[in-house]
Scaffold this motif. Structure first.
Motif, PDB file in Angstrom:
ATOM      1  N   ILE A  26      -8.754  11.023   9.969  1.00 20.53           N
ATOM      2  CA  ILE A  26      -8.542  11.741   8.703  1.00 20.53           C
ATOM      3  C   ILE A  26      -9.675  11.498   7.720  1.00 20.53           C
ATOM      4  CG2 ILE A  26      -7.016  12.016   6.719  1.00 20.53           C
ATOM      5  CD1 ILE A  26      -4.671  11.263   8.505  1.00 20.53           C
ATOM      6  N   ALA A  27     -10.023  10.233   7.500  1.00 25.34           N
ATOM      7  CA  ALA A  27     -10.995   9.885   6.455  1.00 25.34           C
ATOM      8  C   ALA A  27     -12.331  10.639   6.575  1.00 25.34           C
ATOM      9  CB  ALA A  27     -11.229   8.375   6.443  1.00 25.34           C
ATOM     10  N   PRO A  28     -12.907  10.773   7.778  1.00 26.83           N
ATOM     11  CA  PRO A  28     -14.222  11.441   7.858  1.00 26.83           C
ATOM     12  C   PRO A  28     -14.161  12.949   7.589  1.00 26.83           C
ATOM     13  CG  PRO A  28     -13.834  10.022   9.771  1.00 26.83           C
ATOM     14  CD  PRO A  28     -12.523  10.194   9.076  1.00 26.83           C
ATOM     15  N   LYS A  29     -12.979  13.558   7.720  1.00 28.03           N
ATOM     16  CA  LYS A  29     -12.883  15.019   7.669  1.00 28.03           C
ATOM     17  C   LYS A  29     -12.200  15.568   6.418  1.00 28.03           C
ATOM     18  CE  LYS A  29     -12.259  15.279  12.726  1.00 28.03           C
ATOM     19  NZ  LYS A  29     -11.322  15.728  13.796  1.00 28.03           N
ATOM     20  N   ALA A  79      -1.241   7.908   3.330  1.00 26.91           N
ATOM     21  CA  ALA A  79      -1.591   8.085   1.920  1.00 26.91           C
ATOM     22  C   ALA A  79      -2.637   7.082   1.465  1.00 26.91           C
ATOM     23  CB  ALA A  79      -0.342   7.972   1.050  1.00 26.91           C
ATOM     24  N   ARG A  80      -2.776   6.015   2.188  1.00 25.54           N
ATOM     25  CA  ARG A  80      -3.824   5.027   1.883  1.00 25.54           C
ATOM     26  C   ARG A  80      -5.199   5.671   2.004  1.00 25.54           C
ATOM     27  NH1 ARG A  80      -2.967  -1.147   3.987  1.00 25.54           N
ATOM     28  NH2 ARG A  80      -4.842  -2.097   3.063  1.00 25.54           N
ATOM     29  N   ALA A 255       6.949   5.347  -0.662  1.00 29.52           N
ATOM     30  CA  ALA A 255       6.033   4.815   0.352  1.00 29.52           C
ATOM     31  C   ALA A 255       4.670   5.493   0.257  1.00 29.52           C
ATOM     32  CB  ALA A 255       6.629   5.008   1.742  1.00 29.52           C
ATOM     33  N   LEU A 256       4.689   6.804   0.052  1.00 30.52           N
ATOM     34  CA  LEU A 256       3.442   7.554  -0.103  1.00 30.52           C
ATOM     35  C   LEU A 256       2.680   7.054  -1.331  1.00 30.52           C
ATOM     36  CD1 LEU A 256       3.163  11.424   0.266  1.00 30.52           C
ATOM     37  CD2 LEU A 256       1.928  10.198  -1.526  1.00 30.52           C
ATOM     38  N   ALA A 257       3.383   6.868  -2.442  1.00 32.03           N
ATOM     39  CA  ALA A 257       2.755   6.392  -3.672  1.00 32.03           C
ATOM     40  C   ALA A 257       2.171   4.996  -3.479  1.00 32.03           C
ATOM     41  CB  ALA A 257       3.761   6.401  -4.813  1.00 32.03           C
ATOM     42  N   THR A 258       2.889   4.169  -2.730  1.00 35.64           N
ATOM     43  CA  THR A 258       2.387   2.822  -2.436  1.00 35.64           C
ATOM     44  C   THR A 258       1.075   2.897  -1.664  1.00 35.64           C
ATOM     45  OG1 THR A 258       4.638   1.936  -2.390  1.00 35.64           O
ATOM     46  CG2 THR A 258       2.917   0.631  -1.307  1.00 35.64           C
ATOM     47  N   GLY A 259       1.023   3.815  -0.702  1.00 36.90           N
ATOM     48  CA  GLY A 259      -0.202   3.988   0.061  1.00 36.90           C
ATOM     49  C   GLY A 259      -1.362   4.400  -0.818  1.00 36.90           C
ATOM     50  N   LEU A 260      -1.121   5.328  -1.740  1.00 35.81           N
ATOM     51  CA  LEU A 260      -2.181   5.746  -2.651  1.00 35.81           C
ATOM     52  C   LEU A 260      -2.643   4.570  -3.508  1.00 35.81           C
ATOM     53  CD1 LEU A 260      -2.401   9.022  -4.686  1.00 35.81           C
ATOM     54  CD2 LEU A 260      -2.928   6.835  -5.766  1.00 35.81           C
ATOM     55  N   ALA A 261      -1.670   3.805  -4.023  1.00 37.51           N
ATOM     56  CA  ALA A 261      -2.011   2.648  -4.858  1.00 37.51           C
ATOM     57  C   ALA A 261      -2.828   1.624  -4.079  1.00 37.51           C
ATOM     58  CB  ALA A 261      -0.735   2.010  -5.397  1.00 37.51           C
ATOM     59  N   CYS A 264      -6.376   2.788  -3.497  1.00 36.58           N
ATOM     60  CA  CYS A 264      -7.215   2.559  -4.680  1.00 36.58           C
ATOM     61  C   CYS A 264      -7.762   1.134  -4.679  1.00 36.58           C
ATOM     62  CB  CYS A 264      -6.391   2.806  -5.949  1.00 36.58           C
ATOM     63  SG  CYS A 264      -6.004   4.546  -6.257  1.00 36.58           S
ATOM     64  N   VAL A 265      -6.943   0.184  -4.245  1.00 41.42           N
ATOM     65  CA  VAL A 265      -7.407  -1.201  -4.126  1.00 41.42           C
ATOM     66  C   VAL A 265      -8.510  -1.286  -3.077  1.00 41.42           C
ATOM     67  CG1 VAL A 265      -6.779  -3.585  -3.572  1.00 41.42           C
ATOM     68  CG2 VAL A 265      -5.162  -2.129  -4.835  1.00 41.42           C
ATOM     69  N   ASP A 266      -8.268  -0.691  -1.911  1.00 33.72           N
ATOM     70  CA  ASP A 266      -9.232  -0.746  -0.810  1.00 33.72           C
ATOM     71  C   ASP A 266     -10.600  -0.223  -1.250  1.00 33.72           C
ATOM     72  OD1 ASP A 266      -7.076  -1.584   0.715  1.00 33.72           O
ATOM     73  OD2 ASP A 266      -6.757   0.369   1.645  1.00 33.72           O
ATOM     74  N   GLU A 267     -10.599   0.980  -1.834  1.00 33.66           N
ATOM     75  CA  GLU A 267     -11.856   1.617  -2.220  1.00 33.66           C
ATOM     76  C   GLU A 267     -12.550   0.838  -3.336  1.00 33.66           C
ATOM     77  OE1 GLU A 267     -13.350   4.120  -0.763  1.00 33.66           O
ATOM     78  OE2 GLU A 267     -11.731   4.419   0.688  1.00 33.66           O
ATOM     79  N   SER A 268     -11.775   0.347  -4.288  1.00 37.42           N
ATOM     80  CA  SER A 268     -12.365  -0.373  -5.424  1.00 37.42           C
ATOM     81  C   SER A 268     -12.915  -1.726  -5.011  1.00 37.42           C
ATOM     82  CB  SER A 268     -11.311  -0.543  -6.525  1.00 37.42           C
ATOM     83  OG  SER A 268     -10.889   0.714  -7.004  1.00 37.42           O
TER      84      SER A 268
END
Length: 388
Positions: A26-29, A79-80, A255-261, A264-268
């Motif tokens: 998913i991430a590359p596309k 969602a992560r 769960a989806l919102a947790t993944g997004l949150a 954000c940690v991962d990328e930051s």
């Protein structure tokens, strides 16, 4: 004996598999699909081949024999990396297929669930209307039973319906007023409408702030006729049915919102380690460290709320309050983490090529869809015994 909050081997294997898929496929596309506002059909097909759409359903209907907890694990990991793909799965399962599984006849389950579980077909749930959002009891769409023809005749409009207009959408379940009580209150029923039914019109895609690689449409019904057998569940019980579906769906959104949150940690974190200012990585600055510590704390706590609610659901325990708590907390901290991630990235956080920009655009709807934050507070207060 101490309580073990760790995932079982089976759940952990699922989490790792979905995480790898999200990272490598998913991430590359997804950025390209997102900017072009295109639905990622090939990614969705691969999710179907992985069995993600069938996670919580029995094998006899084409499912994977898992449960709602397993679905939520998958949603968090998707969602992560991207929320458009995650909401496509969430809506396809909890809003598209789950009503059929929970309330359908055996014949309806065997007709629809195998294709919905395989991802070959997407289902949608038509609840919200242009003049009827949080007040779902104010439904204006009507369905009249033509007994001579053995058909429901549906008229009305539904808005903001996810998965309703893709090339693989096969079914939309709509709520409609099918009668009145003696004191004039509407009796709402759920009716299944196959895609392509005459009188069923799917509008063009909305122009949205976020979730740009997911499908969201307005639907209209003009003397749309479907067989009387397409009634889902009991006549007049559609309102109660959708309340149950939304209670479950709130856990999935949490769960989806947790993944997004967490994303954000991962990328930051990665950015803070690599971005240098004044001769050293910005992650060496205590201001950035404290932001990241708070972001991780929020994501970790959010995960505990949805796992508690999901565990109660799969064990047959009451979960309405816990689902509302999870949805409220997770959606609000997702917005906060997305804002903080954008701040950490500085000007780059405002550029669409960076995932945090996409996360920032995707976060706000989590405080609105499947019950606004205000509705969640109302539900929690009611569960505490407060009325009025």
């Amino acid at each position: 004996m101490p309580i073990d909050h760790r995932l079982s081997e089976e759940y952990e294997a699922l989490r790792a598999t979905v995480a790898e898929f999200a990272r490598d496929v998913i991430a590359p596309k997804i950025g390209g699909f997102y900017e072009q506002e295109e639905f990622p059909y090939e990614i969705v097909r691969e999710m179907g081949r992985m069995g993600l759409f069938g996670l919580p359903f029995p094998e006899e209907y084409g499912g994977m024999g898992g449960d709602y907890f397993a679905l939520c694990i998958a949603l968090e990991e998707l969602a992560r990396v991207d929320s458009s793909v995650a909401i496509t799965l969430e809506a396809g399962v909890s809003l598209g297929a789950m009503p059929v599984f929970r309330f359908g006849t055996e014949e309806q389950k065997r007709e629809w669930l195998p294709r919905l579980c395989s991802g070959e077909m997407l289902g949608a749930f038509g609840l919200t209307e242009p003049d009827c959002g949080s007040d779902a009891g104010g439904t204006r769409t009507t369905a009249r039973l033509d007994e001579a023809a053995g058909q429901w005749v549906i008229n009305g409009t539904k808005s903001f319906i996810t998965n309703s207009g893709t090339d693989i959408t096969g079914l939309v379940t709509v709520t409609a007023v099918t009668g009145r009580t003696d004191d004039g209150r509407p009796l709402i029923s759920s009716i299944m409408v196959p895609s392509g039914t005459p009188g069923f019109t799917v509008s063009k895609k909305y122009s949205k702030v976020g979730w740009n690689a997911s499908d969201t449409r307005e639907l209209s019904f003009t003397d749309c006729r479907v067989p009387a057998a397409n009634l889902l569940g009991e006549m007049g019980r559609g309102y109660a049915q959708f309340l149950r579906i939304l209670d479950e769906g709130r856990i999935a959104i949490a769960a989806l919102a947790t993944g997004l949150a967490q994303g954000c940690v991962d990328e930051s974190l990665e950015y803070a380690r690599s971005r240098e200012a004044f001769g050293r990585p910005i992650g060496a600055n205590q201001a950035i460290q404290f932001k990241l510590a708070d972001m991780e704390m929020r994501a970790h706590t959010s995960r505990l709320t949805w796992r508690d609610a999901a565990s109660r659901l799969v064990h047959g325990e009451p979960f309405k309050k816990e689902a509302a708590v999870a949805k409220l907390y997770s959606s609000e901290i997702a917005v906060t983490n997305a804002r903080e991630a954008t701040q950490i990235h500085g000007g780059y956080g405002f550029m669409n090529e960076y995932p945090v920009a996409r996360m920032w655009r995707d976060a706000k709807i989590l405080e609105i869809g499947e019950g606004t934050s205000e509705v969640q507070r109302m539900l929690i207060a009611r569960e505490l015994g407060l009325t009025g």
